[in-house]
Design a protein around this motif. Structure first.
Motif, PDB file in Angstrom:
ATOM      1  N   ILE A  80       0.820  -1.216   0.000  1.00  0.00           N
ATOM      2  CA  ILE A  80       0.000   0.000   0.000  1.00  0.00           C
ATOM      3  C   ILE A  80       0.851   1.263   0.000  1.00  0.00           C
ATOM      4  O   ILE A  80       0.427   2.294  -0.527  1.00  0.00           O
ATOM      5  N   THR A  81       2.053   1.187   0.551  1.00  0.00           N
ATOM      6  CA  THR A  81       2.963   2.333   0.486  1.00  0.00           C
ATOM      7  C   THR A  81       3.318   2.626  -0.969  1.00  0.00           C
ATOM      8  O   THR A  81       3.307   3.785  -1.399  1.00  0.00           O
ATOM      9  N   GLY A  82       3.612   1.598  -1.735  1.00  0.00           N
ATOM     10  CA  GLY A  82       3.911   1.763  -3.158  1.00  0.00           C
ATOM     11  C   GLY A  82       2.708   2.238  -3.950  1.00  0.00           C
ATOM     12  O   GLY A  82       2.828   3.056  -4.863  1.00  0.00           O
ATOM     13  N   VAL A  83       1.528   1.736  -3.596  1.00  0.00           N
ATOM     14  CA  VAL A  83       0.301   2.172  -4.262  1.00  0.00           C
ATOM     15  C   VAL A  83       0.082   3.665  -4.013  1.00  0.00           C
ATOM     16  O   VAL A  83      -0.236   4.416  -4.930  1.00  0.00           O
ATOM     17  N   ALA A  84       0.265   4.099  -2.774  1.00  0.00           N
ATOM     18  CA  ALA A  84       0.087   5.512  -2.428  1.00  0.00           C
ATOM     19  C   ALA A  84       1.040   6.405  -3.213  1.00  0.00           C
ATOM     20  O   ALA A  84       0.681   7.524  -3.593  1.00  0.00           O
ATOM     21  N   ASP A  85       2.234   5.914  -3.471  1.00  0.00           N
ATOM     22  CA  ASP A  85       3.208   6.671  -4.252  1.00  0.00           C
ATOM     23  C   ASP A  85       2.718   6.878  -5.682  1.00  0.00           C
ATOM     24  O   ASP A  85       3.032   7.879  -6.315  1.00  0.00           O
ATOM     25  N   ARG A  86       1.947   5.927  -6.185  1.00  0.00           N
ATOM     26  CA  ARG A  86       1.479   5.964  -7.574  1.00  0.00           C
ATOM     27  C   ARG A  86       0.149   6.681  -7.753  1.00  0.00           C
ATOM     28  O   ARG A  86      -0.052   7.366  -8.753  1.00  0.00           O
ATOM     29  N   ILE A  87      -0.801   6.463  -6.821  1.00  0.00           N
ATOM     30  CA  ILE A  87      -2.148   7.003  -7.028  1.00  0.00           C
ATOM     31  C   ILE A  87      -2.691   7.673  -5.751  1.00  0.00           C
ATOM     32  O   ILE A  87      -3.836   7.460  -5.355  1.00  0.00           O
ATOM     33  N   ALA A  88      -1.887   8.498  -5.143  1.00  0.00           N
ATOM     34  CA  ALA A  88      -2.286   9.183  -3.907  1.00  0.00           C
ATOM     35  C   ALA A  88      -3.593   9.956  -4.070  1.00  0.00           C
ATOM     36  O   ALA A  88      -4.382  10.058  -3.132  1.00  0.00           O
TER      37      ALA A  88
END
Length: 97
Positions: A80-88
């Motif tokens: 989810i940290t990586g997801v947040a980096d992509r689609i915050a």
């Protein structure tokens, strides 16, 4: 009500969150429990972090979800940290479980 996307730990599937999802849905929330790439039946077990992140990004984007509370358990927290980096812009909050 809120929109939740519940991300499982390594070696699990979205099915592990079904009991929790049922409770949240009964309270009126929209809840999704996707299974990350690499953990689906027949997937290669050589899938890495980048593919796991991408599969969640695609899941959220393809459904045009917004204002999402994204919950990650164990390895799912890294994802989810990586997801947040992509689609915050699609997320309201991250929850690390």
């Amino acid at each position: 009500m809120s929109t939740y996307v519940l991300i499982h730990a390594a070696w699990h599937t979205g099915e592990h969150y079904w009991p929790t999802a049922s409770l949240l849905r009964a309270a009126g929330h929209h809840v999704f429990t996707p299974t990350m790439s690499g953990n689906r039946l027949g997937d290669q077990k050589t899938t890495g972090l980048a593919e796991s992140i991408e599969s969640v990004v695609e899941f959220i984007s393809e459904r045009n979800l917004g204002d999402v509370v994204l919950v990650g358990h164990s390895y799912g927290g890294i994802v989810i940290t990586g997801v947040a980096d992509r689609i915050a812009h699609r997320l309201r909050r991250l929850v690390y479980l």
